[in-house]
Design an enzyme around this catalytic site. Structure first.
Site, PDB file in Angstrom:
ATOM      1  N   LEU A  37       0.804  -1.222   0.000  1.00 42.42           N
ATOM      2  CA  LEU A  37       0.000   0.000   0.000  1.00 42.42           C
ATOM      3  C   LEU A  37       0.838   1.274   0.000  1.00 42.42           C
ATOM      4  O   LEU A  37       0.516   2.244  -0.688  1.00 42.42           O
ATOM      5  CB  LEU A  37      -0.930  -0.006   1.217  1.00 42.42           C
ATOM      6  CG  LEU A  37      -1.775   1.252   1.438  1.00 42.42           C
ATOM      7  CD1 LEU A  37      -2.784   1.427   0.313  1.00 42.42           C
ATOM      8  CD2 LEU A  37      -2.489   1.191   2.783  1.00 42.42           C
ATOM      9  N   ASN A  38       1.932   1.299   0.770  1.00 41.98           N
ATOM     10  CA  ASN A  38       2.695   2.541   0.931  1.00 41.98           C
ATOM     11  C   ASN A  38       3.446   2.963  -0.326  1.00 41.98           C
ATOM     12  O   ASN A  38       3.887   4.110  -0.422  1.00 41.98           O
ATOM     13  CB  ASN A  38       3.682   2.409   2.091  1.00 41.98           C
ATOM     14  CG  ASN A  38       2.986   2.453   3.434  1.00 41.98           C
ATOM     15  OD1 ASN A  38       1.765   2.380   3.498  1.00 41.98           O
ATOM     16  ND2 ASN A  38       3.743   2.553   4.503  1.00 41.98           N
ATOM     17  N   TYR A  39       3.622   2.050  -1.281  1.00 41.30           N
ATOM     18  CA  TYR A  39       4.255   2.420  -2.543  1.00 41.30           C
ATOM     19  C   TYR A  39       3.137   2.770  -3.523  1.00 41.30           C
ATOM     20  O   TYR A  39       2.674   1.928  -4.289  1.00 41.30           O
ATOM     21  CB  TYR A  39       5.105   1.270  -3.094  1.00 41.30           C
ATOM     22  CG  TYR A  39       6.202   0.796  -2.172  1.00 41.30           C
ATOM     23  CD1 TYR A  39       6.728   1.621  -1.179  1.00 41.30           C
ATOM     24  CD2 TYR A  39       6.724  -0.489  -2.291  1.00 41.30           C
ATOM     25  CE1 TYR A  39       7.735   1.180  -0.335  1.00 41.30           C
ATOM     26  CE2 TYR A  39       7.742  -0.937  -1.453  1.00 41.30           C
ATOM     27  CZ  TYR A  39       8.239  -0.097  -0.475  1.00 41.30           C
ATOM     28  OH  TYR A  39       9.234  -0.541   0.358  1.00 41.30           O
TER      29      TYR A  39
END
Length: 261
Positions: free
Chosen positions: A188-190
């Site tokens: 998710l964070n990328y």
């Protein structure tokens, strides 16, 4: 220990791929050397390869800031020139990539003609002991490592942007035989809108991020944020329509997601 393959430009104008190994150890150099030389002797880690620093100083290191820079730089909320642009994608690897696969990947990185690097972050250990449904984050047992694809450029022209984004997507496609599938998992964070958005009510991207936890996330979203105040292109959507057709589609989606339970 992170493996970081990156394009390296040689003096004769040719390109090759260098793989560096980098990690953060909470402790002194001496016990680290003992541990590394026992578990990873082929790396040949030596004292001069290690830099001791405080934890807050390590934040300078991970952000590519010189170690002697005043720590107050971490309080700055604006980027320091020169400005740069980047494209990120992610994957999860569950089985070892064969030698011929690695050779194909290195060749692709060289052929695309732009600067790019990858970060391969190992999983296992405590990560594998936590059930997939314990939190929204499902990437647990069965993953060898997580990959991040990174392309960085400073030319703000449209042509440069298109070239670098295409290079990242091409390398991503090259990895297809070697990564997770059904779903092709993502971190998710990328941020990567290539895998989909909620603009049309699709949940494909959410399955990549959250796998079988999507059903519960839909239920939580409907309960705590029914007006969809907290939203962006890849946030968990809500069912805004009261139409029978729309409701039936969501009913089918929830039924399909129940198969992950």
């Amino acid at each position: 220990i992170r493996a970081q393959p990156a394009i390296h430009f040689l003096q004769n104008g040719s390109r090759t791929v260098h793989v560096t190994f980098i990690g953060l150890y909470l402790g002194r150099t001496s016990p680290l050397l003992s541990l590394m030389n026992k578990s990873f002797p082929l790396l040949g880690l030596q004292t001069q390869d290690c830099i001791e620093m405080s934890w807050v100083e390590s934040n300078l290191f991970w952000n590519g800031i010189a170690r002697d820079t005043p720590l107050e730089v971490l309080l700055k909320r604006t980027p320091t020139p020169p400005h740069s642009y980047s494209k990120h994608k992610s994957d999860y690897v569950k089985t070892p990539i064969p030698r011929e696969g690695l050779e194909m990947i290195w060749k692709k990185m060289i052929d695309v003609g732009v600067f790019m690097l990858m970060q391969w972050n190992p999983y296992g250990g405590r990560m594998s002991e936590i059930p997939e449904n314990a939190t929204a984050f499902p990437h647990r047992a069965g993953n060898l490592f997580k990959m991040q694809y990174i392309t960085i450029w400073q030319d703000d022209s449209g042509e440069a942007t298109r070239t670098n984004i295409k290079a990242t997507r091409d390398l991503y496609d090259t990895f297809t035989p070697f990564v997770s599938r059904n779903p092709r998992e993502a971190f998710l964070n990328y941020r990567d809108i290539d895998i989909g958005t909620n603009s049309d009510g699709s949940l494909d991207f959410a399955l990549d991020f959250f796998k079988g936890n999507v059903k519960r996330l839909l239920q939580v979203k409907a309960k705590v944020d029914p007006t969809n105040f907290f939203r962006y292109e890849q946030s968990i959507p809500i069912n805004k329509s009261n139409s029978t057709e729309r409701a039936s589609v969501w009913s089918v989606l929830l039924k399909l997601l129940s198969w992950f339970d």
